[in-house]
Every structure is written in structure tokens, then in C-alpha cells.
Design a protein around this motif. Structure first.
Motif, short mmCIF file in Angstrom:
data_model
loop_
_atom_site.label_atom_id
_atom_site.label_comp_id
_atom_site.label_asym_id
_atom_site.label_seq_id
_atom_site.Cartn_x
_atom_site.Cartn_y
_atom_site.Cartn_z
N ALA A 63 0.84 -1.19 0.00
CA ALA A 63 0.00 0.00 0.00
C ALA A 63 0.87 1.24 0.00
N VAL A 64 0.40 2.27 -0.66
CA VAL A 64 1.12 3.54 -0.68
C VAL A 64 0.76 4.31 0.59
N PRO A 65 1.75 4.70 1.38
CA PRO A 65 1.43 5.41 2.62
C PRO A 65 0.89 6.81 2.34
N ARG A 66 0.00 7.26 3.18
CA ARG A 66 -0.53 8.62 3.08
C ARG A 66 0.38 9.54 3.85
N LEU A 67 0.81 10.58 3.22
CA LEU A 67 1.73 11.51 3.85
C LEU A 67 0.97 12.58 4.63
N PRO A 68 1.41 12.91 5.85
CA PRO A 68 0.73 13.94 6.63
C PRO A 68 0.74 15.29 5.90
N GLN A 69 1.80 15.57 5.16
CA GLN A 69 1.87 16.85 4.44
C GLN A 69 0.75 16.95 3.40
N ALA A 70 0.42 15.84 2.77
CA ALA A 70 -0.64 15.83 1.77
C ALA A 70 -1.98 16.11 2.42
N GLU A 71 -2.23 15.52 3.58
CA GLU A 71 -3.48 15.76 4.29
C GLU A 71 -3.58 17.22 4.73
N ALA A 72 -2.47 17.78 5.22
CA ALA A 72 -2.47 19.18 5.65
C ALA A 72 -2.71 20.10 4.46
N ALA A 73 -2.12 19.79 3.32
CA ALA A 73 -2.31 20.62 2.12
C ALA A 73 -3.76 20.54 1.65
N LYS A 74 -4.36 19.36 1.74
CA LYS A 74 -5.75 19.19 1.35
C LYS A 74 -6.66 20.02 2.25
N ASP A 75 -6.39 19.97 3.56
CA ASP A 75 -7.19 20.75 4.51
C ASP A 75 -7.03 22.24 4.25
N ALA A 76 -5.82 22.69 3.99
CA ALA A 76 -5.58 24.11 3.73
C ALA A 76 -6.28 24.56 2.46
N LEU A 77 -6.27 23.73 1.43
CA LEU A 77 -6.94 24.07 0.18
C LEU A 77 -8.45 24.13 0.39
N SER A 78 -9.00 23.18 1.12
CA SER A 78 -10.44 23.18 1.40
C SER A 78 -10.83 24.44 2.16
N SER A 79 -10.01 24.82 3.13
CA SER A 79 -10.27 26.02 3.91
C SER A 79 -10.24 27.27 3.02
N LEU A 80 -9.26 27.35 2.16
CA LEU A 80 -9.13 28.49 1.26
C LEU A 80 -10.32 28.58 0.32
N LEU A 81 -10.73 27.46 -0.26
CA LEU A 81 -11.88 27.45 -1.16
C LEU A 81 -13.15 27.85 -0.41
#
Length: 86
Positions: A63-81
Motif C-alpha cells: 500500500a502507498v502510505p498517506r503523507l501527513p503533508q498531503a493531508e495538511a495541504a488538502k485541509d488548507a486548500l479546502s479552507s481556502l476554497l
């Protein structure tokens, strides 16, 4: 088989049948080859590259591990939108 663009328009069915039969159809424009029409092989691209020795399969599936940085970037983008839509 070689066809001009005009001939291709007139005999597309013939060109497709030739491609299905494994023949390459070269399309020319003013005598210069511009495209190639070929049949689609049933094997996948990865299987073909593996058979040609270009790549080797993975030793094991993992399995490909999920990176914490990717989750944080997704949350920041959702917040900005969300702020932009207000």
C-alpha cells in the motif's frame, strides 16, 4: 498503407479495418507523414513493457502510505476554497 487526409476522410472505415488487422496506416498531408493509425493490442501497456524487458514487476504488492503533508495541504486548500466562496 498510406493515405492522404482527404483519402482518409473518404475511406475511414477501410483504414480502421486495416488497423484492426494489424496494419499501420500512415496519414500524410502534402506528402509529409503526419500521423499513424494502428490497432490497439489487447495486452496492457505495462504487460508489453514488461515483456520487452523495459521494466520489471514489483517484488511484492504494498500500500502507498498517506503523507501527513498531503493531508495538511488538502485541509488548507479546502479552507481556502471555503473562504473564497463566502
Amino acid at each position: 498503407m498510406e493515405l492522404t487526409v482527404t483519402e482518409l476522410r473518404k475511406s475511414l472505415t477501410k483504414a480502421l479495418e486495416a488497423a484492426k488487422d494489424g496494419e499501420d496506416v500512415v496519414i500524410t498531408e502534402r506528402g509529409v507523414p503526419v500521423a499513424r493509425l494502428g490497432g490497439v493490442e489487447s495486452s496492457s501497456l505495462l504487460a508489453k513493457l514488461e515483456a520487452d524487458g523495459v521494466l520489471t514487476p514489483a517484488a511484492e504488492s504494498r500500500a502507498v502510505p498517506r503523507l501527513p503533508q498531503a493531508e495538511a495541504a488538502k485541509d488548507a486548500l479546502s479552507s481556502l476554497l471555503g473562504r473564497l466562496r463566502r
